[in-house]
Design a protein around this motif. Structure first.
Motif, PDB file in Angstrom:
ATOM      1  N   GLN A   1     -84.266  -5.219  86.358  1.00  0.00           N
ATOM      2  CA  GLN A   1     -83.449  -4.652  87.693  1.00  0.00           C
ATOM      3  C   GLN A   1     -82.397  -3.658  87.236  1.00  0.00           C
ATOM      4  O   GLN A   1     -81.915  -2.780  87.720  1.00  0.00           O
ATOM      5  N   ILE A   2     -81.543  -4.279  85.863  1.00  0.00           N
ATOM      6  CA  ILE A   2     -80.488  -3.371  85.392  1.00  0.00           C
ATOM      7  C   ILE A   2     -81.188  -2.175  84.925  1.00  0.00           C
ATOM      8  O   ILE A   2     -80.535  -0.980  84.967  1.00  0.00           O
ATOM      9  N   ASP A   3     -82.151  -2.135  84.143  1.00  0.00           N
ATOM     10  CA  ASP A   3     -82.841  -0.832  83.795  1.00  0.00           C
ATOM     11  C   ASP A   3     -83.318  -0.013  84.860  1.00  0.00           C
ATOM     12  O   ASP A   3     -83.002   1.328  84.628  1.00  0.00           O
ATOM     13  N   ASN A   4     -83.885  -0.504  85.724  1.00  0.00           N
ATOM     14  CA  ASN A   4     -84.138   0.577  86.828  1.00  0.00           C
ATOM     15  C   ASN A   4     -82.985   1.049  87.624  1.00  0.00           C
ATOM     16  O   ASN A   4     -83.034   2.243  88.087  1.00  0.00           O
ATOM     17  N   LEU A   5     -81.888   0.229  87.712  1.00  0.00           N
ATOM     18  CA  LEU A   5     -80.585   0.972  88.355  1.00  0.00           C
ATOM     19  C   LEU A   5     -79.963   1.979  87.376  1.00  0.00           C
ATOM     20  O   LEU A   5     -79.609   2.741  87.982  1.00  0.00           O
ATOM     21  N   LEU A   6     -79.817   1.495  86.258  1.00  0.00           N
ATOM     22  CA  LEU A   6     -79.045   2.639  85.430  1.00  0.00           C
ATOM     23  C   LEU A   6     -80.064   3.837  84.896  1.00  0.00           C
ATOM     24  O   LEU A   6     -79.129   5.039  85.018  1.00  0.00           O
TER      25      LEU A   6
ATOM     26  N   VAL B   1     -72.895   0.787  91.506  1.00  0.00           N
ATOM     27  CA  VAL B   1     -73.452   0.181  90.248  1.00  0.00           C
ATOM     28  C   VAL B   1     -72.972  -1.001  89.670  1.00  0.00           C
ATOM     29  O   VAL B   1     -73.349  -2.072  89.458  1.00  0.00           O
ATOM     30  N   GLY B   2     -71.346  -1.156  89.610  1.00  0.00           N
ATOM     31  CA  GLY B   2     -70.559  -2.324  89.307  1.00  0.00           C
ATOM     32  C   GLY B   2     -70.649  -3.268  90.383  1.00  0.00           C
ATOM     33  O   GLY B   2     -70.854  -4.598  90.032  1.00  0.00           O
ATOM     34  N   GLY B   3     -71.018  -2.979  91.694  1.00  0.00           N
ATOM     35  CA  GLY B   3     -71.217  -3.859  92.742  1.00  0.00           C
ATOM     36  C   GLY B   3     -72.563  -4.622  92.790  1.00  0.00           C
ATOM     37  O   GLY B   3     -72.683  -5.733  92.813  1.00  0.00           O
ATOM     38  N   ARG B   4     -73.259  -3.823  92.284  1.00  0.00           N
ATOM     39  CA  ARG B   4     -74.961  -4.280  92.086  1.00  0.00           C
ATOM     40  C   ARG B   4     -74.745  -5.254  90.867  1.00  0.00           C
ATOM     41  O   ARG B   4     -75.509  -6.385  91.047  1.00  0.00           O
ATOM     42  N   LEU B   5     -74.186  -4.885  89.723  1.00  0.00           N
ATOM     43  CA  LEU B   5     -74.030  -5.731  88.843  1.00  0.00           C
ATOM     44  C   LEU B   5     -73.489  -7.204  89.269  1.00  0.00           C
ATOM     45  O   LEU B   5     -73.882  -8.283  88.635  1.00  0.00           O
ATOM     46  N   ASN B   6     -72.354  -7.298  89.959  1.00  0.00           N
ATOM     47  CA  ASN B   6     -71.893  -8.373  90.519  1.00  0.00           C
ATOM     48  C   ASN B   6     -72.669  -9.023  91.249  1.00  0.00           C
ATOM     49  O   ASN B   6     -72.718 -10.437  91.261  1.00  0.00           O
TER      50      ASN B   6
ATOM     51  N   ALA C   1     -73.614  -5.078  79.626  1.00  0.00           N
ATOM     52  CA  ALA C   1     -73.687  -3.995  80.464  1.00  0.00           C
ATOM     53  C   ALA C   1     -72.745  -3.897  81.475  1.00  0.00           C
ATOM     54  O   ALA C   1     -72.370  -2.785  81.653  1.00  0.00           O
ATOM     55  N   GLN C   2     -72.173  -4.821  81.850  1.00  0.00           N
ATOM     56  CA  GLN C   2     -71.088  -4.485  82.953  1.00  0.00           C
ATOM     57  C   GLN C   2     -69.852  -4.082  82.042  1.00  0.00           C
ATOM     58  O   GLN C   2     -69.212  -3.231  82.603  1.00  0.00           O
ATOM     59  N   ASN C   3     -69.784  -4.598  80.987  1.00  0.00           N
ATOM     60  CA  ASN C   3     -68.508  -4.123  80.180  1.00  0.00           C
ATOM     61  C   ASN C   3     -68.704  -2.686  79.621  1.00  0.00           C
ATOM     62  O   ASN C   3     -67.738  -1.851  79.508  1.00  0.00           O
TER      63      ASN C   3
ATOM     64  N   TYR D   1     -68.290  10.458  76.970  1.00  0.00           N
ATOM     65  CA  TYR D   1     -68.379   9.706  78.415  1.00  0.00           C
ATOM     66  C   TYR D   1     -69.985   9.605  78.303  1.00  0.00           C
ATOM     67  O   TYR D   1     -70.491   8.532  78.552  1.00  0.00           O
ATOM     68  N   GLN D   2     -70.713  10.747  78.177  1.00  0.00           N
ATOM     69  CA  GLN D   2     -72.114  10.795  78.455  1.00  0.00           C
ATOM     70  C   GLN D   2     -72.968   9.957  77.448  1.00  0.00           C
ATOM     71  O   GLN D   2     -73.615   9.276  77.736  1.00  0.00           O
ATOM     72  N   GLY D   3     -72.243  10.162  76.266  1.00  0.00           N
ATOM     73  CA  GLY D   3     -72.750   9.426  75.189  1.00  0.00           C
ATOM     74  C   GLY D   3     -72.685   8.175  75.312  1.00  0.00           C
ATOM     75  O   GLY D   3     -73.827   7.334  74.814  1.00  0.00           O
ATOM     76  N   ALA D   4     -71.637   7.474  75.623  1.00  0.00           N
ATOM     77  CA  ALA D   4     -71.532   6.220  75.721  1.00  0.00           C
ATOM     78  C   ALA D   4     -72.304   5.546  76.772  1.00  0.00           C
ATOM     79  O   ALA D   4     -72.901   4.470  76.622  1.00  0.00           O
ATOM     80  N   TYR D   5     -72.406   6.243  77.893  1.00  0.00           N
ATOM     81  CA  TYR D   5     -73.402   5.769  79.117  1.00  0.00           C
ATOM     82  C   TYR D   5     -74.839   5.779  78.544  1.00  0.00           C
ATOM     83  O   TYR D   5     -75.480   4.852  78.789  1.00  0.00           O
ATOM     84  N   THR D   6     -75.240   6.897  77.996  1.00  0.00           N
ATOM     85  CA  THR D   6     -76.583   7.039  77.354  1.00  0.00           C
ATOM     86  C   THR D   6     -76.965   6.054  76.493  1.00  0.00           C
ATOM     87  O   THR D   6     -77.921   5.274  76.668  1.00  0.00           O
ATOM     88  N   TYR D   7     -75.923   5.500  75.593  1.00  0.00           N
ATOM     89  CA  TYR D   7     -76.148   4.489  74.788  1.00  0.00           C
ATOM     90  C   TYR D   7     -76.282   3.312  75.258  1.00  0.00           C
ATOM     91  O   TYR D   7     -77.265   2.415  74.997  1.00  0.00           O
ATOM     92  N   MET D   8     -75.732   2.926  76.220  1.00  0.00           N
ATOM     93  CA  MET D   8     -75.712   1.696  77.150  1.00  0.00           C
ATOM     94  C   MET D   8     -77.191   1.638  77.595  1.00  0.00           C
ATOM     95  O   MET D   8     -77.745   0.531  77.856  1.00  0.00           O
ATOM     96  N   VAL D   9     -77.685   2.684  78.550  1.00  0.00           N
ATOM     97  CA  VAL D   9     -78.727   2.669  79.176  1.00  0.00           C
ATOM     98  C   VAL D   9     -80.003   2.678  78.164  1.00  0.00           C
ATOM     99  O   VAL D   9     -81.011   1.819  78.322  1.00  0.00           O
ATOM    100  N   SER D  10     -79.869   3.025  76.768  1.00  0.00           N
ATOM    101  CA  SER D  10     -80.886   3.056  75.855  1.00  0.00           C
ATOM    102  C   SER D  10     -80.869   1.714  75.435  1.00  0.00           C
ATOM    103  O   SER D  10     -81.966   1.025  75.098  1.00  0.00           O
ATOM    104  N   GLN D  11     -79.693   0.926  75.202  1.00  0.00           N
ATOM    105  CA  GLN D  11     -79.857  -0.473  74.878  1.00  0.00           C
ATOM    106  C   GLN D  11     -80.576  -1.423  75.824  1.00  0.00           C
ATOM    107  O   GLN D  11     -81.227  -2.137  75.575  1.00  0.00           O
TER     108      GLN D  11
END
Length: 640
Positions: A95-100, A148-153, A294-296, A560-570
């Protein structure tokens, strides 16, 4: 002789009848979950010594036993523990993978749209349309972060609900296993020649098998009972006694449901790591190792973007001539005091302020007061960052966060600090007026045409906004007294004289820095003052746009984009890993069940053959009894 033959035939008839009943029982339960094939154990009856030798007295059924292999059964349990743990984890992280990764629901495209708007303002700083587009894209970005934050909650709450449900299922199985322990003890008794209660044993083993889908189980036989432990060794059933689990709110995180262990009327929270395997273990593993990071991670991107963009925006000037304010609102660090902390006044309390976004990590932190020392631990890798009798008030003891304290700490007091957990849900736009977008620089440098030298002055850069530098826009004049010396006059400068001139060197006052190059002549002046009517100035907008590609996060190593992309990749890599592992676990469980069923399962072809065999034996035994009857009648007739 006839009666002897009759007894032999009767014993054979009884044995064949028992075999037929057992075979029919197998056929009837071919589709019963957990049923183990049963077979009779047939032995010769003790022979009788008639003087000339021992003459057989027929047969008897000594036992009806189930065909059961404990080793193969344990393999099925082990495979189920792994399989259901992986599937539980995978169904959540998918679900997180699809969301991000979704380009329409994720943050990446909204972030790109926002900086496109910033670049448009940089190109057209006085255009109301460009400013409105920038503000609208900022609002869309905030909405995306919050969504996205609300969906994770929501997922966190969903995990809590599933943990509660799983606890209830485990308790139900535990009680049923205990009831069957009692029933088996009564059915089999304590004598050494007790016969197995096969169907009850199957039912108990099936319950244990179902339990292994929820949590890792370990069984130990004690008499006719089976004691069941879960996780890393917590007793669940001991004979007929049940130790129940209960859902409890975490002592240090009100948003988290933990598993509590009920014993002697007291509830003890169990560490998530002590309950591996099964659906429950997969949920706990997912929450700790994927949902929280992911939330952090998302919160760090949002917080870092808000704080660094605000910092640059505050160095600019809006269309009203005022110094820029906060463009975004950033989520505050979350502090969770333990419910076990001392509640006698003065109660210990702490504050946490994010002071350096570049140093923020994706971890949570624990602050404890133990042995007279304050101990700070980074929870992502359990690294101790600080241990001292003095409160960790120095900046960045917790990476990027400064702590403050009030009250008095008592031994055992504990706090959990979550710097970025609320970053996405707390992200918002602080302005709603396009005129307040600080696209211009608040200062302007002037080199009068009356100067006789070849000196030139740069446009200047702003280093710090008010109130740190309240004289930022106060006019300052640099006057050269010779080709190599100059004086400075202006509010807040101290009006130094006789300063040595270095071509291209930095000259810094009142929160700004300029450079003068070339060869100024004696008497030449340069002025740094407010940027009056600077509506067409784009200098700060250019700097704001440059933040998109600047390494502002992860200690200056990521955009910013790099940090987000890394999170999505993880998240994506973990999702793929679990997908592959799930298929492998499917195959292993299938093979384990096939091996177990090959031994214990009912084969209708085999049972049909057994049915014919016992039917023939029954008919033969009946023939023996018929013969014995005829011989007996013959003897009676001879006596007449």
């Amino acid at each position: 002789m006839a009666s002897s033959i009759l007894g032999v035939g009767q014993s054979a008839l009884n044995a064949a009848q028992t075999g037929l009943v057992t075979t029919g029982h197998n056929i009837a339960n071919v589709n019963t979950p957990g049923y183990s094939r049963q077979e009779i154990v047939q032995v010769a009856a003790p022979a009788q010594n008639i003087g000339v030798g021992f003459v057989g007295k027929g047969t008897e059924v000594s036992n009806v036993q189930r065909v059961f292999d404990q080793y193969l059964y344990n393999q099925v349990l082990s495979s189920q523990v792994s399989k259901y743990s992986v599937d539980s984890y995978y169904s959540q992280i998918k679900q997180i993978d699809n969301l991000l990764a979704d380009p329409t629901a994720g943050v990446s495209s909204a972030m790109q749209d926002f900086f496109d708007g910033v670049q448009d303002v940089a190109s057209n700083p006085s255009s109301a349309a460009s400013r409105q587009a920038m503000l609208s894209s900022a609002t869309a970005l905030a909405a995306r972060f919050q969504s996205v934050g609300g969906r994770l909650n929501e997922m966190r709450q969903g995990v809590n609900d599933q943990i509660t449900t799983s606890i209830g299922v485990i308790n139900t199985y535990a009680q049923q296993i205990a009831n069957l322990n009692d029933a088996i003890e009564k059915a089999q008794g304590t004598s050494g020649d007790s016969k197995p209660a096969n169907d009850l044993l199957d039912q108990r083993d099936q319950l244990i098998s179902e339990l292994s889908k929820e949590i890792k189980v370990t069984t130990v036989k004690q008499g006719n009972s089976v004691n069941v432990s879960i996780g890393n060794g917590q007793a669940l059933t001991v004979g007929t006694q049940v130790f129940k689990l209960v859902p409890v709110t975490s002592q240090t995180d009100p948003s988290k449901i933990q598993v509590g262990y009920l014993k002697n009327g007291a509830v003890s929270p169990l560490a998530d790591s002590s309950l591996p395997g099964g659906k429950l273990g997969g949920l706990l593993d997912f929450r700790t190792n994927s949902l929280d990071p992911a939330q952090n991670s998302l919160g760090r991107v949002a917080t870092g973007l808000a704080m660094t963009f605000n910092a640059q925006h505050q160095l600019g000037q809006d269309q009203n001539g005022a110094i820029g304010g906060n463009f975004f609102t950033a989520g505050a660090a979350q502090i969770n005091p333990s419910s076990q902390n001392n509640q006698t006044a003065p109660i210990a309390s702490i504050g946490a302020a994010i002071t350096d976004a570049s140093k923020l990590t994706t971890s949570d932190y624990r602050l404890q007061f133990v042995g007279g020392n304050y101990v700070v631990t980074r929870l992502s890798d359990n690294t101790q960052l600080y241990s001292n009798a003095a409160f960790p008030a120095a900046a960045n003891v917790i990476e990027g966060v400064t702590l403050t304290n009030t009250g008095t700490f008592t031994a055992g007091d504990e706090f959990i600090i979550k710097p970025t957990a609320n970053g996405a849900s707390g992200f918002g736009v602080a302005i709603n007026d396009i005129a307040k977008i600080a696209a211009a620089a608040p200062i302007r440098t002037v080199a009068p045409t009356a100067n006789t030298g070849t000196g030139t002055i740069s446009a200047g850069t702003v280093n710090a906004p008010p109130p740190a530098n309240p004289d930022l826009q106060q006019p300052v004049t640099i006057t050269f007294t010779s080709a190599t010396t100059f004086n400075v006059t202006g509010t807040g400068t101290g009006n130094p004289t006789g300063l040595t001139y270095t071509a291209g060197g930095n000259i810094t006052y009142n929160g700004w820095t300029v450079q003068i190059s070339g060869a100024p002549a004696s008497g030449d002046t340069f002025t740094i003052g407010p940027n009056t009517n600077g509506t067409g100035d784009n200098r700060n907008a250019l700097l704001l746009g440059g933040l998109q590609t600047a390494n502002t996060l992860a200690n200056g190593t990521s955009t910013y984009q790099g940090a987000y992309t890394y999170m999505v990749s993880q998240v994506g890599n973990k999702t793929r890993e679990l997908e592959v592992t799930s298929r492998a676990e499917d195959k292993m469980l299938e093979q384990s069940i096939e091996a177990q069923q090959a031994t214990s399962g009912v084969n209708l072809d085999e049972e049909a053959a057994n049915m014919m065999r016992y039917q023939q034996a029954y008919q033969a035994a009946a023939k023996v009894m018929q013969t014995a009857s005829q011989l007996f009648e013959m003897l009676l007739n001879l006596g007449q």
